[in-house]
Design an enzyme around this catalytic site. Sequence first.
Site: not given
Length: 509
Positions: A79, A167, A169
């Site tokens: 990002c 993202h 994660e």
Amino acid sequence: MQDKILILDFGSQYTQLIARKIRELNIYCEIHPYNHFPSIDKTVKGVILSGSPFSVRDSDAPIPDLTKIKGKIPLLGICYGAQHLAHHYGGKVAPSKHREYGRANLQIKDKNDILFRNIEDNSQVWMSHADTITEIPENFMITGDTESIKTGAFKIKNEKTYGLQFHPEVYHSTFGKEILKNFAVGVCNIEQNWTPASYIETAINELKNKLAGDKVILGLSGGVDSTVAAVLLHKAIGKNLYCIFVDNGLLRKNEFEDVLKSYKGMGLNVTGIDAKQDFYKTLQGISDPEKKRKAIGNTFIEIFDREAKKIKDVKWLAQGTIYPDVIESVSVKGPSATIKSHHNVGGLPDYMKLKIVEPLRLLFKDEVRRVGANLNINKELLGRHPFPGPGLGIRILGEITPEKVQILQDADAIFINELKNNNLYNEVWQAATILLPVKSVGVMGDERTYENTVVLRAVSSVDGMTADWSHLPHEFLATVSNKIINRVKGINRVVYDISSKPPATIEWE
């Protein structure tokens, strides 16, 4: 030395999630502020740049020094990290026409890209950004896009440097963990050998060398962190560890006796100190939450220092500090002003003259539990819910009195016991009862009452950084409410907290 991945933090709410996902792969990683990270030695096999609330177009946008990183070791920007790479090296980043937040589908442009090995095309990813990379530098190559984003992912030609505008994660990125694995294992070529067993072996050896026969004192709380820290230290230094368990009068009902009993047979040298009256006296007339925390903390230090002086030649104070405490004590713009004062990170009064040792400072809470299981610590101790340092002191809103403590202890005991009796205790990450400084009218029998209100709070979480309220069965809540009102004198109303974190916190103070 343990091989690792460094995560440079630009202030993203998701930075800890990156670390958690990497560690779930049995790979060691560390989070450091982008402007204050350790030297890049041979143990650093890769670097990840986190997201950020900043824009790369801001005049005060965080800019990392990547001189010894980019082009030399594998690098992944996520990002903001990806936008920084594009912007800083000659591309363009512009405001998105619409803020891009939520689900998107990633089309993989380069099927040979190691980052997308075994990743399904058109899989779901999670976006959260107000800017978009509109132009990439000349030596960059787009490897993935979405319906609305031309540069969803990129890599730099002839470098192990990658960028993702989404993202990986977060849970909503379906193959996010696999993408991070491809980076860590495939690109960084790091071994997946960081396990609880390997951590224990390394930690015990390091503690033996660091403490070298010195005496260590540890404040036990009965919680998971201090218990695991104590057992690790005991394995390293044996009888040179002295444990003190202080009853500050703000523990759960019967907790002082129960915890002391649970430590018997573990081989720990534990002294129990009944200091209830010292704390009650100090807290008299104090209502402000931060003043209460400080009063509790200062009184604890005074009592602890008094007891420590009874042991000759103590050189070290051990603390159950865990990794979120360490991370939260430093922000990307310097020490955070919002950290609660009960976090045990460094810092002792000068007069104590003790050095600090923190055996768990590299572990998240769930990792502490796994290490504890490997140390064969009792499951009941390891499964205990987190309990704040100031205890019931921050669950009694307003001034603390012995009478209020007893009311709250009795109500809390009913709630916790009912959770256990109904096999719900392990479904909840943390449960609490809060005594409000609010009285309301009620009816008991033929009499009107004007008594106290308690709040029941139960949340589900992984490490307490974010939490959702637990959807406990209505029948269960009705039973708990009924038992509290009927059995605890002074309470005539029970409510249930359905706030999530954020925006609310888990504790009320």
